[in-house]
Motif scaffolding. Structure first.
Motif, PDB file in Angstrom:
ATOM      1  N   UNK A   1      -8.051  10.089  -9.606  1.00  0.00           N
ATOM      2  CA  UNK A   1      -9.214  10.033  -8.719  1.00  0.00           C
ATOM      3  C   UNK A   1      -9.092   8.830  -7.778  1.00  0.00           C
ATOM      4  N   UNK A   2      -8.795   7.673  -8.350  1.00  0.00           N
ATOM      5  CA  UNK A   2      -8.684   6.463  -7.522  1.00  0.00           C
ATOM      6  C   UNK A   2      -7.573   6.616  -6.478  1.00  0.00           C
ATOM      7  N   UNK A   3      -6.430   7.143  -6.895  1.00  0.00           N
ATOM      8  CA  UNK A   3      -5.296   7.275  -5.970  1.00  0.00           C
ATOM      9  C   UNK A   3      -5.616   8.296  -4.879  1.00  0.00           C
ATOM     10  N   UNK A   4      -6.220   9.416  -5.272  1.00  0.00           N
ATOM     11  CA  UNK A   4      -6.605  10.430  -4.276  1.00  0.00           C
ATOM     12  C   UNK A   4      -7.557   9.839  -3.239  1.00  0.00           C
TER      13      UNK A   4
ATOM     14  N   UNK B   1      -5.860   8.020  -0.636  1.00  0.00           N
ATOM     15  CA  UNK B   1      -4.863   8.760   0.144  1.00  0.00           C
ATOM     16  C   UNK B   1      -3.445   8.571  -0.374  1.00  0.00           C
ATOM     17  N   UNK B   2      -3.306   8.140  -1.628  1.00  0.00           N
ATOM     18  CA  UNK B   2      -1.968   7.962  -2.206  1.00  0.00           C
ATOM     19  C   UNK B   2      -1.537   9.280  -2.847  1.00  0.00           C
ATOM     20  N   UNK B   3      -0.364   9.745  -2.486  1.00  0.00           N
ATOM     21  CA  UNK B   3       0.070  11.057  -2.979  1.00  0.00           C
ATOM     22  C   UNK B   3       0.759  10.964  -4.336  1.00  0.00           C
ATOM     23  N   UNK B   4       0.452  11.964  -5.180  1.00  0.00           N
ATOM     24  CA  UNK B   4       1.069  12.011  -6.516  1.00  0.00           C
ATOM     25  C   UNK B   4       1.637  13.402  -6.821  1.00  0.00           C
ATOM     26  N   UNK B   5       1.193  14.402  -6.078  1.00  0.00           N
ATOM     27  CA  UNK B   5       1.623  15.778  -6.354  1.00  0.00           C
ATOM     28  C   UNK B   5       0.846  16.439  -7.480  1.00  0.00           C
ATOM     29  N   UNK B   6      -0.179  15.762  -7.986  1.00  0.00           N
ATOM     30  CA  UNK B   6      -0.922  16.317  -9.131  1.00  0.00           C
ATOM     31  C   UNK B   6      -2.220  16.956  -8.638  1.00  0.00           C
ATOM     32  N   UNK B   7      -2.519  18.134  -9.221  1.00  0.00           N
ATOM     33  CA  UNK B   7      -3.711  18.885  -8.842  1.00  0.00           C
ATOM     34  C   UNK B   7      -4.861  18.534  -9.797  1.00  0.00           C
ATOM     35  N   UNK B   8      -5.932  18.000  -9.244  1.00  0.00           N
ATOM     36  CA  UNK B   8      -7.022  17.499 -10.090  1.00  0.00           C
ATOM     37  C   UNK B   8      -7.652  18.598 -10.958  1.00  0.00           C
ATOM     38  N   UNK B   9      -7.905  19.767 -10.376  1.00  0.00           N
ATOM     39  CA  UNK B   9      -8.593  20.818 -11.154  1.00  0.00           C
ATOM     40  C   UNK B   9      -7.742  21.218 -12.361  1.00  0.00           C
ATOM     41  N   UNK B  10      -6.459  21.390 -12.111  1.00  0.00           N
ATOM     42  CA  UNK B  10      -5.582  21.807 -13.222  1.00  0.00           C
ATOM     43  C   UNK B  10      -5.369  20.675 -14.219  1.00  0.00           C
ATOM     44  N   UNK B  11      -5.354  19.465 -13.706  1.00  0.00           N
ATOM     45  CA  UNK B  11      -5.213  18.326 -14.619  1.00  0.00           C
ATOM     46  C   UNK B  11      -6.420  18.256 -15.562  1.00  0.00           C
ATOM     47  N   UNK B  12      -7.596  18.506 -15.013  1.00  0.00           N
ATOM     48  CA  UNK B  12      -8.797  18.460 -15.867  1.00  0.00           C
ATOM     49  C   UNK B  12      -8.777  19.578 -16.906  1.00  0.00           C
ATOM     50  N   UNK B  13      -8.188  20.721 -16.540  1.00  0.00           N
ATOM     51  CA  UNK B  13      -8.045  21.794 -17.552  1.00  0.00           C
ATOM     52  C   UNK B  13      -7.136  21.318 -18.690  1.00  0.00           C
ATOM     53  N   UNK B  14      -6.041  20.650 -18.318  1.00  0.00           N
ATOM     54  CA  UNK B  14      -5.131  20.131 -19.350  1.00  0.00           C
ATOM     55  C   UNK B  14      -5.842  19.067 -20.192  1.00  0.00           C
TER      56      UNK B  14
ATOM     57  N   UNK C   1       0.867  -1.176   0.000  1.00  0.00           N
ATOM     58  CA  UNK C   1       0.000   0.000   0.000  1.00  0.00           C
ATOM     59  C   UNK C   1       0.899   1.220   0.000  1.00  0.00           C
ATOM     60  N   UNK C   2       1.366   1.658  -1.169  1.00  0.00           N
ATOM     61  CA  UNK C   2       2.341   2.748  -1.180  1.00  0.00           C
ATOM     62  C   UNK C   2       1.696   4.069  -0.759  1.00  0.00           C
ATOM     63  N   UNK C   3       2.498   4.935  -0.141  1.00  0.00           N
ATOM     64  CA  UNK C   3       1.998   6.261   0.229  1.00  0.00           C
ATOM     65  C   UNK C   3       2.079   7.217  -0.955  1.00  0.00           C
ATOM     66  N   UNK C   4       3.036   6.965  -1.837  1.00  0.00           N
ATOM     67  CA  UNK C   4       3.162   7.825  -3.011  1.00  0.00           C
ATOM     68  C   UNK C   4       3.327   6.960  -4.257  1.00  0.00           C
TER      69      UNK C   4
END
Ligand code: COA
Ligand code: ZN
Length: 311
Positions: free
Chosen positions: A266-269, A272-285, A5-8
């Motif tokens: 979405x699944x990782x968030x 509670x798995x960290x990725x450093x990616x911002x969902x709102x900005x990712x959806x804009x991209x 169960x990785x944290x990141x």
């Protein structure tokens, strides 16, 4: 067997390579740069920026040098590029790309259609590239993409034993070079139980920490996120994905796009798995990508009312 169960998790954004190559009339360079910038702005710090391949085989990558020049050397940004042969590796290194992605398909037929070589010839090429990487950087490492690790569009299901045989030879010829190894579901036909079995069996045989494990999935049968989650339970710490699900490899008939980065995020968030990616900005991209002419995109999260998707 313990599950992990990785944290990141490190997400590698592959829309600029696997995605852009699927758009039959090549995109203008400025559009590609705009999209890649949006992906970087979303917090994706590992980007597979394109490939150094024959422009006759993949005309969509003819401007790779200009794209790399735009992004190379930026603080905190890791760029990788796919290379099919030593020539590609030399071109990539000359442009300053330190992370090479070398692709060998486990299936003979797919390897021959993709890079016009037998698997054994590709492994000879791997040795030459590994030597080159070592020579140019004593700390160097190589990402090995094992294509058709689960299914081949021509040969059907691929068993883990066949994957293991190719990987063992790859480890031998790279002779101690640090490797990141991705098992690639090139056609998107794998299911989570097969992904689990392949990683589990092979990791039991090839133990230790010498290899970083990665999974590259397509979503043809709708299993992309589930496959990735089963992969991380088996020790995978690096996942490839393409924003908006852009893709459809010209060398894998019938395959649709990569697993959408936003669906995976979405699944990782949620876990509670960290990725450093911002969902709102990712959806804009992802919206930008979905607006590109000629691209085939598919993601679940882009269809959810935006306020719920980013909540
Ligand atoms: N970068 C740029 N040009 C390259 C190149 C590279 N890495 N490798 C070969 N070329 C050029 C050669 O110079 C030659 O050009 P010319 O016809 O003007 O002389 C031409 O491409 C053909 O070279 P050859 O060595 O005969 O290769 P090939 O025709 O057997 O094709 C590959 C082999 C691997 C180069 C080609 O199939 C390829 O680029 N495939 C990429 C596949 C891919 O990206 N798949 C998706 C990822 S899974
Ligand atoms: Zn792919």
């Amino acid at each position: 067997m313990t599950t992990h169960q990785p944290r990141t998790i490190e997400l590698v954004e592959v829309a600029p390579r696997d995605g852009f190559q699927s758009i039959s009339s090549p995109l203008p360079t400025a559009d590609k740069i705009r999209v890649i910038q949006a992906l970087v702005d979303a917090g994706l710090h590992r980007i597979e920026i394109g490939s150094f391949v024959s422009p006759k085989a993949v005309p969509q990558m003819a401007d790779i040098g200009d794209i790399v020049a735009e992004f190379i050397g930026r603080e905190g940004l890791r760029l990788s590029a796919l290379v099919p042969n030593l020539r590609g590796a030399e071109l990539a290194l000359a442009k300053g790309v330190r992370e090479l992605v070398y692709v060998v398909s486990v299936s003979e037929t797919h390897n021959s259609k993709n890079v016009r070589q037998s698997v054994s010839q590709s492994l000879d090429g791997l040795k030459a590239i590994a030597d080159k990487v070592r020579e140019s950087d004593s700390n160097g490492f190589l990402r090995l993409d094992l294509g058709t690790s689960f299914d081949c569009p021509y040969e059907g299901r691929i068993g883990w034993e066949q994957v293991s045989r190719v990987l063992e030879q790859a480890i031998e010829v790279t002779d101690g070079l640090r490797l990141e190894v991705a098992f690639c579901d090139t056609t998107g036909r794998a299911n989570p139980y097969q992904v689990q079995q392949t990683f589990r069996q092979i990791r039991q045989r090839i133990g230790g920490d010498a290899i970083t494990w990665a999974f590259h999935g397509h979503n043809t049968f709708g299993m992309g996120v589930a496959n990735a989650l089963f992969a991380i339970q088996e020790g995978v710490t690096v996942l490839d994905a393409s924003s908006a699900g852009l893709g459809g490899c010209p060398f894998a008939p019938g395959a649709t796009g990569n697993t959408a980065t936003e669906d995976l995020l979405f699944a990782l968030n949620e876990g509670g798995v960290e990725t450093g990616v911002d969902m709102a900005r990712l959806l804009e991209a992802a919206d930008l990508i979905a607006g590109l002419p000629g691209g085939h995109t598919a993601s679940s999260l882009r269809q959810v009312p935006r306020a719920r998707a980013v909540a």
